[in-house]
Enzyme design. Structure first.
Site, mmCIF file in Angstrom:
data_model
loop_
_atom_site.group_PDB
_atom_site.id
_atom_site.type_symbol
_atom_site.label_atom_id
_atom_site.label_comp_id
_atom_site.label_asym_id
_atom_site.label_seq_id
_atom_site.Cartn_x
_atom_site.Cartn_y
_atom_site.Cartn_z
ATOM 1 N N LYS A 38 0.843 -1.196 0.000
ATOM 2 C CA LYS A 38 0.000 0.000 0.000
ATOM 3 C C LYS A 38 0.882 1.251 0.000
ATOM 4 C CE LYS A 38 -2.429 1.567 3.720
ATOM 5 N NZ LYS A 38 -2.403 3.046 3.839
ATOM 6 N N ASP A 65 -3.573 4.302 -1.566
ATOM 7 C CA ASP A 65 -4.455 4.764 -0.486
ATOM 8 C C ASP A 65 -4.440 6.287 -0.467
ATOM 9 O OD1 ASP A 65 -5.938 5.075 1.803
ATOM 10 O OD2 ASP A 65 -4.273 4.581 3.150
ATOM 11 N N LYS A 67 -7.361 8.110 -0.316
ATOM 12 C CA LYS A 67 -8.544 8.552 0.453
ATOM 13 C C LYS A 67 -9.148 9.826 -0.139
ATOM 14 C CE LYS A 67 -7.549 6.384 4.874
ATOM 15 N NZ LYS A 67 -6.164 5.952 4.682
ATOM 16 N N ASP A 70 -13.944 14.906 -2.209
ATOM 17 C CA ASP A 70 -13.997 16.269 -2.745
ATOM 18 C C ASP A 70 -15.328 16.400 -3.473
ATOM 19 O OD1 ASP A 70 -13.261 18.802 -3.944
ATOM 20 O OD2 ASP A 70 -11.167 18.198 -3.794
ATOM 21 N N THR A 119 -10.060 3.371 11.532
ATOM 22 C CA THR A 119 -9.827 2.454 12.659
ATOM 23 C C THR A 119 -9.158 3.136 13.853
ATOM 24 O OG1 THR A 119 -7.768 1.774 11.595
ATOM 25 C CG2 THR A 119 -9.705 0.385 11.224
ATOM 26 N N ARG A 210 3.156 -0.448 10.673
ATOM 27 C CA ARG A 210 4.261 -0.349 11.630
ATOM 28 C C ARG A 210 4.745 -1.663 12.223
ATOM 29 N NH1 ARG A 210 1.195 4.640 14.301
ATOM 30 N NH2 ARG A 210 -0.471 3.395 13.363
#
Ligand SMILES: O=C(O)c1cc(=O)[nH]c(=O)n1[C@@H]1O[C@H](COP(=O)(O)O)[C@@H](O)[C@H]1O
Length: 232
Positions: A38, A65, A67, A70, A119, A210
Site C-alpha cells: 500500500k 491509499d 482517500k 472532494d 480504525t 508499523r
C-alpha cells in the site's frame, strides 16, 4: 469474498515511509514474503506514484491509499487519472457523492474501496467529529450505501467484518487495517484485531504497517502474519 489462491495476497504491507529509497529497501528485504503493498500519501507525495509503477512492473500488487474526498467532478477526474497507474485498489471516503463520482471515474482493473470509519476512531472520536450514530451503525450505513452505489470493497475494522459481510454480500472485498499481531504496540489504532481474528471474521485482506516497517526482521513478521491467517 474474492478468490485468493496465493495466501500471501491476503497481506497488504503499508509502505508508510519517508521516501522511495526507504520503501524500495523494505520491499527488497521482505522479498517473496509479501506480494501486495500500500502506498499512502506520505510516500505518494514524494515519488510514490512512479514507485507504484515500479512495483507493478516487478509483478507486485499495489493499493493506492489516497482517500479521495472532494466535489464529485474532482473525485471523478482524479480517479480517472489514477486508473492509468496500474494499481489494484484505490481508496475514497465513504460519502455517497464521493463514492458515486469514484464509480463514474473507475476503469480497467482498478477497484474502488470505500473507507467507512477510520480504525483510529472510537465512539468518543466519532462523537467529537459530529457523527450522531455509534461507530458500528455508521460503518453499517456506509457499507449499505457503498453496495447500492456499486463500490468494489469496504475498508473497516475487522471487528465489523462479520456485520459488513452480511450487508455487502460475498462478492465485495473487505479490507481491514487496525491489525496487530498479539502483543504488538497499538500506536494510534483503536479498533484492533489480530491477523487470525480478522481472517476468522471473513476479511479478504489485512493492511499492516508499523508492526512490519518497524520490525528488526520485517520479512519474518510478514511471514508470521500470513501464516497466522492461513492457520486461522
Ligand atoms: O485506508 C486505510 O488504509 C486505512 C483506513 C483506516 O481506517 N485505518 C488505517 O489505519 N488505514 C491505513 O492503514 C495503515 C495502518 O498502519 P499501521 O497502523 O502502521 O498498521 C496506515 O497506512 C493507515 O493510513
Amino acid at each position: 469474498m474474492s478468490q485468493i489462491t496465493d495466501p500471501r495476497d491476503r497481506l497488504i504491507v503499508a509502505l508508510d515511509l519517508a521516501d522511495v529509497e526507504a520503501a524500495r529497501a523494505l520491499v527488497d528485504r521482505i522479498g517473496d514474503a509479501a506480494t501486495f503493498y500500500k502506498i499512502g500519501y506520505r510516500l505518494g507525495y514524494n515519488g510514490g506514484l512512479a514507485f507504484a509503477r515500479e512495483l507493478t512492473g516487478r509483478g507486485l500488487k499495489v493499493f493506492l491509499d489516497l482517500k479521495l474526498h472532494d466535489i464529485g467532478n474532482t473525485v471523478e477526474e482524479g480517479v480517472r487519472a489514477v486508473a492509468g497507474l496500474g494499481a489494484s485498489f484505490l481508496t475514497v471516503h465513504a460519502y455517497p457523492q464521493t463514492m458515486r463520482a469514484a464509480v463514474r471515474g473507475r476503469s480497467g482493473d482498478l477497484k474502488i474501496l470505500a473507507v467507512t470509519v477510520l480504525t483510529s476512531y472510537d465512539e468518543a472520536d466519532a462523537r467529537e467529529a459530529g457523527y450522531a450514530l455509534p461507530v458500528a451503525e455508521m460503518v453499517a450505513k456506509r457499507s449499505g450505501q457503498a453496495r447500492e452505489i456499486g463500490i468494489d470493497g469496504i475498508v473497516c475494522s475487522a471487528a465489523e467484518a462479520v456485520a459488513v459481510r452480511g450487508i455487502v454480500g460475498p462478492d465485495r472485498l473487505i479490507v481491514t487495517p487496525g491489525i496487530r499481531p498479539a502483543g504488538s504496540d497499538l500506536g494510534d489504532q483503536k479498533r484492533v484485531l489480530t491477523p487470525g481474528e480478522a481472517r476468522r471474521a471473513g476479511i479478504d485482506h489485512v493492511v499492516v504497517g508499523r508492526p512490519i516497517t518497524g520490525a528488526a526482521d520485517p520479512r519474518a513478521v510478514a511471514r508470521a502474519i500470513v501464516g497466522e491467517m492461513e492457520a486461522a
